[in-house]
Design a protein around this motif. Structure first.
Motif, PDB file in Angstrom:
ATOM      1  N   LEU A  22       0.805  -1.230   0.000  1.00 54.10           N
ATOM      2  CA  LEU A  22       0.000   0.000   0.000  1.00 54.10           C
ATOM      3  C   LEU A  22       0.829   1.267   0.000  1.00 54.10           C
ATOM      4  CD1 LEU A  22      -2.532  -0.985   2.794  1.00 54.10           C
ATOM      5  CD2 LEU A  22      -3.016  -0.810   0.360  1.00 54.10           C
ATOM      6  N   THR A  23       2.094   1.121   0.377  1.00 56.24           N
ATOM      7  CA  THR A  23       2.923   2.309   0.534  1.00 56.24           C
ATOM      8  C   THR A  23       4.250   2.133  -0.213  1.00 56.24           C
ATOM      9  OG1 THR A  23       3.947   1.410   2.521  1.00 56.24           O
ATOM     10  CG2 THR A  23       2.047   2.830   2.866  1.00 56.24           C
ATOM     11  N   TYR A  24       4.887   3.247  -0.483  1.00 55.84           N
ATOM     12  CA  TYR A  24       6.256   3.215  -0.983  1.00 55.84           C
ATOM     13  C   TYR A  24       7.199   3.034   0.214  1.00 55.84           C
ATOM     14  CZ  TYR A  24       4.375   4.918  -5.392  1.00 55.84           C
ATOM     15  OH  TYR A  24       3.657   5.028  -6.557  1.00 55.84           O
ATOM     16  N   GLU A  25       8.464   2.804  -0.107  1.00 53.99           N
ATOM     17  CA  GLU A  25       9.474   2.621   0.955  1.00 53.99           C
ATOM     18  C   GLU A  25       9.483   3.770   1.961  1.00 53.99           C
ATOM     19  OE1 GLU A  25      13.085   0.971   1.068  1.00 53.99           O
ATOM     20  OE2 GLU A  25      11.913  -0.843   0.730  1.00 53.99           O
ATOM     21  N   ASN A  26       9.159   4.979   1.473  1.00 55.36           N
ATOM     22  CA  ASN A  26       9.191   6.134   2.379  1.00 55.36           C
ATOM     23  C   ASN A  26       7.933   6.253   3.236  1.00 55.36           C
ATOM     24  OD1 ASN A  26       7.251   7.011   0.585  1.00 55.36           O
ATOM     25  ND2 ASN A  26       8.522   8.592  -0.358  1.00 55.36           N
ATOM     26  N   ALA A  60       2.697   2.764   9.443  1.00 56.08           N
ATOM     27  CA  ALA A  60       3.636   3.370   8.486  1.00 56.08           C
ATOM     28  C   ALA A  60       3.139   4.730   8.000  1.00 56.08           C
ATOM     29  CB  ALA A  60       3.845   2.426   7.298  1.00 56.08           C
ATOM     30  N   ILE A  61       1.844   4.806   7.701  1.00 59.33           N
ATOM     31  CA  ILE A  61       1.298   6.060   7.172  1.00 59.33           C
ATOM     32  C   ILE A  61       1.265   7.135   8.262  1.00 59.33           C
ATOM     33  CG2 ILE A  61      -0.829   7.114   6.281  1.00 59.33           C
ATOM     34  CD1 ILE A  61      -1.208   4.227   4.931  1.00 59.33           C
ATOM     35  N   GLY A  62       0.930   6.706   9.485  1.00 60.98           N
ATOM     36  CA  GLY A  62       0.919   7.646  10.615  1.00 60.98           C
ATOM     37  C   GLY A  62       2.315   8.181  10.885  1.00 60.98           C
ATOM     38  N   ALA A  63       3.294   7.297  10.842  1.00 61.03           N
ATOM     39  CA  ALA A  63       4.675   7.718  11.103  1.00 61.03           C
ATOM     40  C   ALA A  63       5.134   8.706  10.037  1.00 61.03           C
ATOM     41  CB  ALA A  63       5.598   6.498  11.138  1.00 61.03           C
ATOM     42  N   GLY A  67       6.270  12.625  10.400  1.00 64.36           N
ATOM     43  CA  GLY A  67       7.665  12.905  10.074  1.00 64.36           C
ATOM     44  C   GLY A  67       8.635  12.052  10.870  1.00 64.36           C
ATOM     45  N   LEU A  68       8.198  10.841  11.246  1.00 66.41           N
ATOM     46  CA  LEU A  68       9.044   9.949  12.053  1.00 66.41           C
ATOM     47  C   LEU A  68       9.454   8.720  11.250  1.00 66.41           C
ATOM     48  CD1 LEU A  68       6.705   9.755  15.201  1.00 66.41           C
ATOM     49  CD2 LEU A  68       8.704  11.238  14.925  1.00 66.41           C
ATOM     50  N   GLU A  69      10.530   8.082  11.651  1.00 68.19           N
ATOM     51  CA  GLU A  69      10.849   6.720  11.195  1.00 68.19           C
ATOM     52  C   GLU A  69       9.796   5.809  11.807  1.00 68.19           C
ATOM     53  OE1 GLU A  69      13.839   5.049   9.607  1.00 68.19           O
ATOM     54  OE2 GLU A  69      13.597   7.023   8.666  1.00 68.19           O
ATOM     55  N   ARG A  70       9.590   4.598  11.232  1.00 68.69           N
ATOM     56  CA  ARG A  70       8.622   3.698  11.853  1.00 68.69           C
ATOM     57  C   ARG A  70       9.020   3.467  13.319  1.00 68.69           C
ATOM     58  NH1 ARG A  70       4.883  -0.480  10.319  1.00 68.69           N
ATOM     59  NH2 ARG A  70       4.712  -2.000  11.964  1.00 68.69           N
ATOM     60  N   PRO A  71       8.132   3.794  14.262  1.00 71.16           N
ATOM     61  CA  PRO A  71       8.509   3.642  15.671  1.00 71.16           C
ATOM     62  C   PRO A  71       8.727   2.177  16.061  1.00 71.16           C
ATOM     63  CG  PRO A  71       6.233   4.441  15.440  1.00 71.16           C
ATOM     64  CD  PRO A  71       6.773   4.278  14.072  1.00 71.16           C
ATOM     65  N   ASP A  73       8.989   1.417  19.579  1.00 74.05           N
ATOM     66  CA  ASP A  73       8.374   1.228  20.910  1.00 74.05           C
ATOM     67  C   ASP A  73       6.863   1.113  20.771  1.00 74.05           C
ATOM     68  OD1 ASP A  73       8.414   3.947  20.032  1.00 74.05           O
ATOM     69  OD2 ASP A  73       7.724   4.541  22.024  1.00 74.05           O
ATOM     70  N   ILE A  74       6.267   0.435  21.729  1.00 74.00           N
ATOM     71  CA  ILE A  74       4.836   0.146  21.637  1.00 74.00           C
ATOM     72  C   ILE A  74       3.992   1.411  21.604  1.00 74.00           C
ATOM     73  CG2 ILE A  74       2.894  -0.881  22.912  1.00 74.00           C
ATOM     74  CD1 ILE A  74       4.933  -3.080  23.765  1.00 74.00           C
ATOM     75  N   VAL A  75       4.270   2.331  22.525  1.00 74.15           N
ATOM     76  CA  VAL A  75       3.411   3.521  22.575  1.00 74.15           C
ATOM     77  C   VAL A  75       3.613   4.391  21.319  1.00 74.15           C
ATOM     78  CG1 VAL A  75       4.942   5.015  23.966  1.00 74.15           C
ATOM     79  CG2 VAL A  75       2.462   5.274  24.121  1.00 74.15           C
ATOM     80  N   GLY A  76       4.808   4.370  20.769  1.00 77.27           N
ATOM     81  CA  GLY A  76       5.053   5.101  19.516  1.00 77.27           C
ATOM     82  C   GLY A  76       4.235   4.509  18.378  1.00 77.27           C
ATOM     83  N   LYS A  77       4.191   3.162  18.317  1.00 75.14           N
ATOM     84  CA  LYS A  77       3.385   2.498  17.279  1.00 75.14           C
ATOM     85  C   LYS A  77       1.904   2.806  17.473  1.00 75.14           C
ATOM     86  CE  LYS A  77       6.262  -1.597  16.719  1.00 75.14           C
ATOM     87  NZ  LYS A  77       6.302  -3.033  16.898  1.00 75.14           N
ATOM     88  N   GLN A  78       1.487   2.784  18.746  1.00 72.79           N
ATOM     89  CA  GLN A  78       0.071   3.044  19.027  1.00 72.79           C
ATOM     90  C   GLN A  78      -0.316   4.455  18.587  1.00 72.79           C
ATOM     91  OE1 GLN A  78       0.464   1.890  23.143  1.00 72.79           O
ATOM     92  NE2 GLN A  78      -0.637  -0.024  22.811  1.00 72.79           N
ATOM     93  N   ALA A  79       0.558   5.415  18.893  1.00 77.90           N
ATOM     94  CA  ALA A  79       0.270   6.806  18.519  1.00 77.90           C
ATOM     95  C   ALA A  79       0.272   6.962  16.997  1.00 77.90           C
ATOM     96  CB  ALA A  79       1.307   7.732  19.159  1.00 77.90           C
ATOM     97  N   ALA A  80       1.271   6.353  16.338  1.00 78.76           N
ATOM     98  CA  ALA A  80       1.347   6.461  14.876  1.00 78.76           C
ATOM     99  C   ALA A  80       0.121   5.827  14.218  1.00 78.76           C
ATOM    100  CB  ALA A  80       2.628   5.801  14.368  1.00 78.76           C
ATOM    101  N   SER A  81      -0.310   4.694  14.767  1.00 78.88           N
ATOM    102  CA  SER A  81      -1.474   4.019  14.172  1.00 78.88           C
ATOM    103  C   SER A  81      -2.737   4.852  14.333  1.00 78.88           C
ATOM    104  CB  SER A  81      -1.678   2.630  14.780  1.00 78.88           C
ATOM    105  OG  SER A  81      -2.228   2.742  16.069  1.00 78.88           O
ATOM    106  N   ALA A  82      -2.826   5.581  15.465  1.00 78.06           N
ATOM    107  CA  ALA A  82      -4.020   6.411  15.700  1.00 78.06           C
ATOM    108  C   ALA A  82      -4.104   7.518  14.646  1.00 78.06           C
ATOM    109  CB  ALA A  82      -3.978   7.010  17.105  1.00 78.06           C
ATOM    110  N   VAL A  83      -2.944   8.043  14.259  1.00 77.07           N
ATOM    111  CA  VAL A  83      -2.915   9.057  13.195  1.00 77.07           C
ATOM    112  C   VAL A  83      -3.169   8.385  11.837  1.00 77.07           C
ATOM    113  CG1 VAL A  83      -1.426  10.720  11.990  1.00 77.07           C
ATOM    114  CG2 VAL A  83      -1.340  10.553  14.489  1.00 77.07           C
ATOM    115  N   GLY A  84      -2.488   7.274  11.623  1.00 73.26           N
ATOM    116  CA  GLY A  84      -2.519   6.638  10.307  1.00 73.26           C
ATOM    117  C   GLY A  84      -3.841   5.960   9.961  1.00 73.26           C
ATOM    118  N   GLN A  85      -4.523   5.400  10.950  1.00 68.04           N
ATOM    119  CA  GLN A  85      -5.767   4.675  10.657  1.00 68.04           C
ATOM    120  C   GLN A  85      -6.808   5.604  10.029  1.00 68.04           C
ATOM    121  OE1 GLN A  85      -6.357   1.434  10.710  1.00 68.04           O
ATOM    122  NE2 GLN A  85      -8.515   1.637  10.184  1.00 68.04           N
ATOM    123  N   ALA A  86      -6.879   6.822  10.553  1.00 65.65           N
ATOM    124  CA  ALA A  86      -7.843   7.789  10.006  1.00 65.65           C
ATOM    125  C   ALA A  86      -7.482   8.125   8.550  1.00 65.65           C
ATOM    126  CB  ALA A  86      -7.849   9.054  10.861  1.00 65.65           C
TER     127      ALA A  86
END
Ligand code: GLU
Length: 267
Positions: A22-26, A60-63, A67-71, A73-86
């Motif tokens: 679904l995404t490019y390498e970036n 990946a999309i949330g990160a 403007g972050l590398e794929r996190p 840590d768990i809470v980093g992934k959770q936060a990124a997913s909350a942004v990315g899922q929408a």
């Protein structure tokens, strides 16, 4: 026995797409693939095949958005997913509505499958959506899941649970690898793709090794485990390349695409 021919009779399927499909390498959206995927799933729905999409990509999309590398840590992934899922759903809504197809978001966690009432609620909702011609788009509810005990942490496993729950005929895993090989195709040019796995043996498990990609989660071992679980629930599974989602048409026409794991429904 030609197991592939039997896939022509599939009436209900689950298609799982990984982050790399679904995404490019970036980490940014691959719009061409999302468009093809949305069109193909809509077309199958129009044809009368009930389809459920299990989609990764939220982290990946949330990160990328943050403007972050794929996190890691768990809470980093959770936060990124909350942004990315929408963002993920916004993107699907846009493409599916181009084809006049309604979609719905379903977020699940592993404990849902262990709790009878919640499991039944999830099943009833998905069945109702399918009855209304809506394509359910499922992901793990990453915000309240962790990589620790009793969570999925990869969508190969989640998609196998969903396929079994809704008594799907087939799970198609669209991945960055086009099937299961007799060895590691990145290291050895003599390896061959396995066309059909009629039964999951210890040898199949040992061949699965530990492939993984930078953006997604899971590898061949999670896919073999998913197939093993599904085989016992009478559901077949195909691993195929996510490069062009149209391969799902070919699979449903009985063509030799990717690796087929034969479940009790066609075995
Ligand atoms: N649920 C994760 C996401 O949406 C994906 C897990 C996986 O890659 O299998 O990013």
């Amino acid at each position: 026995m030609n197991y592939r021919e039997k896939l022509k009779d599939c009436k209900r399927i689950v298609v799982k797409v990984g982050t790399t499909s679904l995404t490019y390498e970036n980490g940014r959206f691959n719009l061409k693939k999302i468009d093809r995927l949305s069109k193909m799933l809509t077309d199958l729905t129009n044809k009368g095949i009930e389809t459920v999409l299990v989609s990764s990509g939220a982290i990946a999309i949330g990160a990328e958005k943050l403007g972050l590398e794929r996190p890691r840590d768990i809470v980093g992934k959770q936060a990124a997913s909350a942004v990315g899922q929408a963002l993920l759903m916004q993107m699907y809504e846009k493409f599916f509505s181009e084809y006049n197809q309604k979609v719905a978001q379903i977020l699940l966690t592993k404990p849902v499958f262990d709790a009878e009432i919640k499991r039944r609620n999830a099943l009833n909702t998905i069945n109702k959506l399918l009855e209304m011609g809506v394509i359910p788009i499922v992901n793990e509810n990453d915000t309240i899941s962790t990589d620790e005990f009793n969570e999925f942490s990869d969508n190969d496993t989640l998609s196998s649970y969903v396929a079994a729950l809704i008594k799907s005929d087939l799970l198609v895993i669209l991945s960055d690898i086009d099937g299961m090989y007799t060895g590691d195709p990145n290291k050895d040019s003599n390896v061959e793709m396995i066309d059909t796995v009629p039964k999951i043996t210890d040898e199949i498990y040992s061949l699965a090794g530990g492939s993984s990609s930078r953006l997604g989660t899971g590898g061949m071992i999670t896919k073999v485990k998913a197939a093993d679980y599904l085989g016992k629930k009478n559901v077949s599974m195909v691993i195929a390349s996510g490069d062009n989602p149209d391969v799902v048409y070919d699979i449903l026409e009985g063509r030799k695409i990717g690796t087929l794991f034969v479940g009790g429904n066609i075995g």
